[in-house]
Design a protein around this motif. Structure first.
Motif, PDB file in Angstrom:
ATOM      1  N   LYS A 299       0.826  -1.209   0.000  1.00 23.39           N
ATOM      2  CA  LYS A 299       0.000   0.000   0.000  1.00 23.39           C
ATOM      3  C   LYS A 299       0.855   1.252   0.000  1.00 23.39           C
ATOM      4  O   LYS A 299       0.552   2.231  -0.682  1.00 23.39           O
ATOM      5  CB  LYS A 299      -0.940  -0.003   1.209  1.00 23.39           C
ATOM      6  CG  LYS A 299      -2.090  -0.966   1.066  1.00 23.39           C
ATOM      7  CD  LYS A 299      -3.001  -0.956   2.277  1.00 23.39           C
ATOM      8  CE  LYS A 299      -4.090  -2.008   2.107  1.00 23.39           C
ATOM      9  NZ  LYS A 299      -4.937  -2.129   3.286  1.00 23.39           N
ATOM     10  N   LYS A 300       1.940   1.212   0.758  1.00 25.27           N
ATOM     11  CA  LYS A 300       2.857   2.357   0.799  1.00 25.27           C
ATOM     12  C   LYS A 300       3.450   2.619  -0.589  1.00 25.27           C
ATOM     13  O   LYS A 300       3.486   3.760  -1.048  1.00 25.27           O
ATOM     14  CB  LYS A 300       3.969   2.078   1.812  1.00 25.27           C
ATOM     15  CG  LYS A 300       5.006   3.153   1.915  1.00 25.27           C
ATOM     16  CD  LYS A 300       6.082   2.757   2.919  1.00 25.27           C
ATOM     17  CE  LYS A 300       7.290   3.650   2.814  1.00 25.27           C
ATOM     18  NZ  LYS A 300       8.379   3.194   3.672  1.00 25.27           N
TER      19      LYS A 300
ATOM     20  N   ALA B 200       2.617   5.674  -7.232  1.00 20.87           N
ATOM     21  CA  ALA B 200       1.551   5.558  -8.224  1.00 20.87           C
ATOM     22  C   ALA B 200       1.743   4.340  -9.131  1.00 20.87           C
ATOM     23  O   ALA B 200       1.596   4.417 -10.335  1.00 20.87           O
ATOM     24  CB  ALA B 200       1.445   6.834  -9.052  1.00 20.87           C
ATOM     25  N   VAL B 201       2.080   3.225  -8.520  1.00 20.59           N
ATOM     26  CA  VAL B 201       2.257   1.970  -9.250  1.00 20.59           C
ATOM     27  C   VAL B 201       0.904   1.291  -9.344  1.00 20.59           C
ATOM     28  O   VAL B 201       0.213   1.127  -8.358  1.00 20.59           O
ATOM     29  CB  VAL B 201       3.271   1.054  -8.531  1.00 20.59           C
ATOM     30  CG1 VAL B 201       3.457  -0.240  -9.288  1.00 20.59           C
ATOM     31  CG2 VAL B 201       4.597   1.770  -8.362  1.00 20.59           C
ATOM     32  N   ARG B 202       0.526   0.882 -10.523  1.00 23.61           N
ATOM     33  CA  ARG B 202      -0.774   0.249 -10.707  1.00 23.61           C
ATOM     34  C   ARG B 202      -0.666  -1.265 -10.844  1.00 23.61           C
ATOM     35  O   ARG B 202      -1.596  -1.990 -10.538  1.00 23.61           O
ATOM     36  CB  ARG B 202      -1.470   0.814 -11.942  1.00 23.61           C
ATOM     37  CG  ARG B 202      -1.802   2.280 -11.799  1.00 23.61           C
ATOM     38  CD  ARG B 202      -2.422   2.807 -13.085  1.00 23.61           C
ATOM     39  NE  ARG B 202      -2.386   4.250 -13.121  1.00 23.61           N
ATOM     40  CZ  ARG B 202      -3.419   5.023 -12.890  1.00 23.61           C
ATOM     41  NH1 ARG B 202      -4.579   4.504 -12.614  1.00 23.61           N
ATOM     42  NH2 ARG B 202      -3.304   6.327 -12.944  1.00 23.61           N
TER      43      ARG B 202
ATOM     44  N   ASP C  12       4.562  -5.374 -10.101  1.00 26.57           N
ATOM     45  CA  ASP C  12       5.635  -4.429  -9.808  1.00 26.57           C
ATOM     46  C   ASP C  12       5.691  -4.111  -8.314  1.00 26.57           C
ATOM     47  O   ASP C  12       6.769  -4.036  -7.719  1.00 26.57           O
ATOM     48  CB  ASP C  12       5.444  -3.127 -10.593  1.00 26.57           C
ATOM     49  CG  ASP C  12       5.675  -3.303 -12.076  1.00 26.57           C
ATOM     50  OD1 ASP C  12       6.342  -4.289 -12.474  1.00 26.57           O
ATOM     51  OD2 ASP C  12       5.193  -2.455 -12.850  1.00 26.57           O
ATOM     52  N   VAL C  13       4.541  -3.937  -7.704  1.00 25.17           N
ATOM     53  CA  VAL C  13       4.486  -3.655  -6.271  1.00 25.17           C
ATOM     54  C   VAL C  13       5.057  -4.824  -5.476  1.00 25.17           C
ATOM     55  O   VAL C  13       5.856  -4.631  -4.550  1.00 25.17           O
ATOM     56  CB  VAL C  13       3.034  -3.354  -5.822  1.00 25.17           C
ATOM     57  CG1 VAL C  13       2.928  -3.290  -4.317  1.00 25.17           C
ATOM     58  CG2 VAL C  13       2.541  -2.056  -6.446  1.00 25.17           C
TER      59      VAL C  13
END
Length: 98
Positions: free
Chosen positions: A40-41, A47-49, A53-54
């Motif tokens: 979430k951070k 602004a990673v969608r 990648d997250v």
């Protein structure tokens, strides 16, 4: 033989059913919670969608912490060994004087 426990962990909007030893439950739940918080951070700050990648960024963050702890532990062990060697030399020299 201990009984296995079936749990479900939610990570990055997916549910993962696991069969684990009861002793692992607390650690796994904490780990999943930490991953969720870090994801979430990253989503908010960068602004990673794409969830992949997250999760890759989370994996890198956690892996780098483990590696850094290993490096620091190794350095601490070397320092302790050097101090013990110096102490051993001092004791040996004092015993040789008598």
């Amino acid at each position: 033989m201990s009984d296995k426990l079936k749990i479900k962990l939610s990570i990055a909007d997916r549910v993962y059913p696991l069969t684990i030893d009861p002793a692992q439950e607390e650690g796994l739940r904490k780990a999943a919670k930490n991953i969720e918080q870090l994801a979430k951070k990253f989503e908010q700050n960068y602004a990673v969608r794409d969830k992949q990648d997250v999760l890759a960024m989370c994996a890198l963050q956690f892996a780098s912490k483990i590696e850094q702890n290993g490096i620091e532990q190794t350095e601490g062990t070397k320092e302790a060994e050097e101090r013990l060697k110096a102490l051993e030399d001092l004791v040996s020299s004092k015993l040789a004087m008598k």
